[in-house]
Design a protein around this motif. Structure first.
Motif, PDB file in Angstrom:
ATOM      1  N   PHE A  21       0.824  -1.254  -0.173  1.00 36.01           N
ATOM      2  CA  PHE A  21      -0.044  -0.074   0.321  1.00 36.01           C
ATOM      3  C   PHE A  21       0.666   1.744  -0.221  1.00 36.01           C
ATOM      4  CE2 PHE A  21      -1.321   3.505   3.063  1.00 36.01           C
ATOM      5  CZ  PHE A  21      -2.464   4.016   2.170  1.00 36.01           C
ATOM      6  N   MET A  22       2.044   1.174   1.071  1.00 31.83           N
ATOM      7  CA  MET A  22       2.063   2.430   1.020  1.00 31.83           C
ATOM      8  C   MET A  22       3.194   2.627  -0.601  1.00 31.83           C
ATOM      9  SD  MET A  22       4.536   2.482   4.433  1.00 31.83           S
ATOM     10  CE  MET A  22       5.210   1.161   4.712  1.00 31.83           C
ATOM     11  N   ARG A  23       4.090   1.882  -1.147  1.00 31.25           N
ATOM     12  CA  ARG A  23       4.320   1.613  -2.392  1.00 31.25           C
ATOM     13  C   ARG A  23       3.581   2.329  -3.331  1.00 31.25           C
ATOM     14  NH1 ARG A  23       6.986  -3.958  -2.388  1.00 31.25           N
ATOM     15  NH2 ARG A  23       9.164  -3.749  -1.360  1.00 31.25           N
ATOM     16  N   GLU A  24       1.664   2.068  -3.454  1.00 24.96           N
ATOM     17  CA  GLU A  24       0.947   2.172  -4.349  1.00 24.96           C
ATOM     18  C   GLU A  24       0.801   3.626  -3.882  1.00 24.96           C
ATOM     19  OE1 GLU A  24      -1.979  -0.076  -3.919  1.00 24.96           O
ATOM     20  OE2 GLU A  24      -0.678  -1.940  -5.055  1.00 24.96           O
ATOM     21  N   PHE A  25       0.975   4.555  -2.487  1.00 29.91           N
ATOM     22  CA  PHE A  25       0.404   5.363  -1.919  1.00 29.91           C
ATOM     23  C   PHE A  25       1.207   6.747  -2.881  1.00 29.91           C
ATOM     24  CE2 PHE A  25       0.821   8.824   1.166  1.00 29.91           C
ATOM     25  CZ  PHE A  25      -0.980   9.189   1.031  1.00 29.91           C
ATOM     26  N   ALA A  26       2.991   5.873  -2.554  1.00 28.70           N
ATOM     27  CA  ALA A  26       3.592   7.325  -3.219  1.00 28.70           C
ATOM     28  C   ALA A  26       3.821   7.339  -3.833  1.00 28.70           C
ATOM     29  CB  ALA A  26       5.149   6.331  -2.044  1.00 28.70           C
ATOM     30  N   ILE A  27       3.444   6.441  -5.194  1.00 30.35           N
ATOM     31  CA  ILE A  27       3.740   7.405  -6.303  1.00 30.35           C
ATOM     32  C   ILE A  27       2.468   8.011  -6.631  1.00 30.35           C
ATOM     33  CG2 ILE A  27       2.833   5.662  -8.640  1.00 30.35           C
ATOM     34  CD1 ILE A  27       4.020   3.383  -7.996  1.00 30.35           C
ATOM     35  N   LEU A  28       1.870   7.987  -6.410  1.00 34.96           N
ATOM     36  CA  LEU A  28       0.525   9.373  -5.906  1.00 34.96           C
ATOM     37  C   LEU A  28       1.030  10.359  -5.277  1.00 34.96           C
ATOM     38  CD1 LEU A  28      -2.830   6.551  -5.911  1.00 34.96           C
ATOM     39  CD2 LEU A  28      -1.910   7.630  -7.870  1.00 34.96           C
ATOM     40  N   ASN A  29       1.353  10.091  -4.050  1.00 35.78           N
ATOM     41  CA  ASN A  29       1.288  11.016  -3.450  1.00 35.78           C
ATOM     42  C   ASN A  29       3.292  11.309  -2.392  1.00 35.78           C
ATOM     43  OD1 ASN A  29      -1.306  11.853  -2.852  1.00 35.78           O
ATOM     44  ND2 ASN A  29      -1.757   9.743  -2.587  1.00 35.78           N
ATOM     45  N   SER A  30       3.968  11.615  -3.982  1.00 38.17           N
ATOM     46  CA  SER A  30       5.192  11.853  -3.379  1.00 38.17           C
ATOM     47  C   SER A  30       5.877  12.521  -2.260  1.00 38.17           C
ATOM     48  CB  SER A  30       6.053  11.527  -4.551  1.00 38.17           C
ATOM     49  OG  SER A  30       5.720  12.740  -4.783  1.00 38.17           O
ATOM     50  N   GLU A  31       4.787  13.561  -2.318  1.00 39.65           N
ATOM     51  CA  GLU A  31       5.464  15.058  -1.304  1.00 39.65           C
ATOM     52  C   GLU A  31       4.805  15.350  -0.120  1.00 39.65           C
ATOM     53  OE1 GLU A  31       6.950  16.973  -2.806  1.00 39.65           O
ATOM     54  OE2 GLU A  31       7.878  15.709  -4.442  1.00 39.65           O
ATOM     55  N   ARG A  32       4.060  13.619   0.144  1.00 36.24           N
ATOM     56  CA  ARG A  32       3.159  13.698   1.563  1.00 36.24           C
ATOM     57  C   ARG A  32       3.199  12.297   2.187  1.00 36.24           C
ATOM     58  NH1 ARG A  32       0.247  15.753  -2.531  1.00 36.24           N
ATOM     59  NH2 ARG A  32      -0.799  17.716  -2.710  1.00 36.24           N
ATOM     60  N   PRO A  33       4.729  12.560   2.712  1.00 36.62           N
ATOM     61  CA  PRO A  33       4.734  10.907   3.122  1.00 36.62           C
ATOM     62  C   PRO A  33       4.261  10.656   4.940  1.00 36.62           C
ATOM     63  CG  PRO A  33       7.286  12.992   3.834  1.00 36.62           C
ATOM     64  CD  PRO A  33       5.292  13.266   2.513  1.00 36.62           C
ATOM     65  N   LEU A  34       3.741   9.143   4.176  1.00 42.09           N
ATOM     66  CA  LEU A  34       3.764   8.871   6.106  1.00 42.09           C
ATOM     67  C   LEU A  34       4.849   8.147   6.312  1.00 42.09           C
ATOM     68  CD1 LEU A  34       0.785   6.317   4.653  1.00 42.09           C
ATOM     69  CD2 LEU A  34       1.104   9.040   5.354  1.00 42.09           C
ATOM     70  N   ASP A  35       4.788   8.295   7.886  1.00 37.06           N
ATOM     71  CA  ASP A  35       5.777   7.570   8.744  1.00 37.06           C
ATOM     72  C   ASP A  35       5.391   5.978   8.780  1.00 37.06           C
ATOM     73  OD1 ASP A  35       4.785   6.957  11.787  1.00 37.06           O
ATOM     74  OD2 ASP A  35       3.459   7.961  10.896  1.00 37.06           O
TER      75      ASP A  35
END
Length: 311
Positions: free
Chosen positions: A250-264
């Motif tokens: 999920f984090m990999r997919e999220f990072a593709i769409l929201n690369s400037e909004r990192p999750l911890d």
């Protein structure tokens, strides 16, 4: 200055014709470079109390990758207090990056056996520190307690001031202090709390009771608070600081769409995963949702660099 930014949702979140979701993120991770997210807010009333008590030393507790300890050290280095951190587990010859930062900030590190650490203020190590230092002010683990929650109650005012037209807020939970503080503020709508800890369903009652104590002056009934609180204890993905294979994907997919909004890696990743999963299922009951980013990005240093999709 923090901001509210839109989250780009995966197409699967909008596949249900009767649902159109808007998910925005309050960028608490951009607040206070030295103590981002909820950490700075949880410290504020504790620092006021330490000054009132005329303490010369402030001490607190945390693990070797603790976000609270990291914020504590960075904040205390500019203040006229001697800082002490009781660290869970034996200190190794090679300090973690978090503890290295604390040492650079001038924090005195005391390693604690896990059995003794669990005793908190009744531990032998606390007695030893109180014997070695005069007038020590103690901050609970994670910056918790009533004073920590009061800081988060105030934080809700800052968040609401940036835009209050939301059906629900989402926040991650460890000790529950932040959740209790937010819930106690009458400006907060429905509050969804996602616990990063395994086996903590009873924490809901603790959050509710705590919030009610803080909200007495606002004349809010416990029934109203109970109706506004939604506690999720089954989204820990294996336990505290653990990551399931599904969460990593999920984090990999999220990072593709929201690369400037990192999750911890410990808290917000799990909350976001749960919310987007509910949206994909069409079971999330809100149109406009605000996700509170509580910071903690320094925690990625406890994981392999290869696992961090936001670098």
């Amino acid at each position: 200055m923090s901001t509210i930014e839109p989250i780009v949702l995966p197409p699967a979140c909008q596949k249900h014709p009767n649902e159109h979701y808007i998910l925005n993120m309050y960028r608490g991770d951009l607040e206070h470079p030295s103590a981002p997210g909820n950490k700075w807010h949880k410290l504020q009333y504790h620092l006021k109390q330490a000054r009132k008590q005329q303490a010369s030393t402030i001490a607190t507790f945390g693990g070797p990758f603790s976000n609270h300890l990291h914020a504590f050290g960075a904040t205390l280095k500019t203040l006229p207090f001697h800082a002490i951190a009781v660290v869970r587990g034996e200190l190794q010859p090679q300090l973690t990056p978090t503890l290295t930062d604390l040492a650079k900030d001038g924090v005195e590190l005391w390693p604690s056996l896990r059995a003794d650490y669990r005793l908190g203020m009744d531990s032998n190590i606390v007695r030893q520190i109180n014997q070695c230092h005069d007038n020590v002010y103690w901050i609970p683990e994670g910056g918790g307690g009533e004073l920590g929650a009061m800081g988060c109650r105030d934080w809700a005012n800052d968040i609401h001031a940036l835009g209050g037209d939301y059906d629900a807020w989402v926040v991650s939970s460890g000790t529950g202090t932040t959740a209790a503080g937010l819930l106690s503020n009458i400006k907060v709508p429905d509050l969804h709390v996602f616990s990063a800890l395994k086996g903590e369903p009873a924490q809901r009652k603790l959050i509710l009771d705590f919030a009610y104590e803080l909200a007495v002056e606002a004349s809010v009934s416990k029934e109203e608070l109970d109706k506004a609180l939604y506690f999720h204890s089954d989204c820990h993905e294996g336990g505290f600081a653990k990551q399931s294979s599904e969460l990593i994907s999920f984090m990999r997919e999220f990072a593709i769409l929201n690369s400037e909004r990192p999750l911890d890696p410990v808290y917000t990743c799990k909350s976001m995963f749960a919310v987007l999963k509910a949206m994909e299922e069409g079971s999330w009951p809100y149109h406009r949702t605000l996700f509170i980013h509580t910071g903690g990005l320094q925690g990625w240093r406890g994981y392999s660099k290869a696992t961090n999709p936001f670098t």
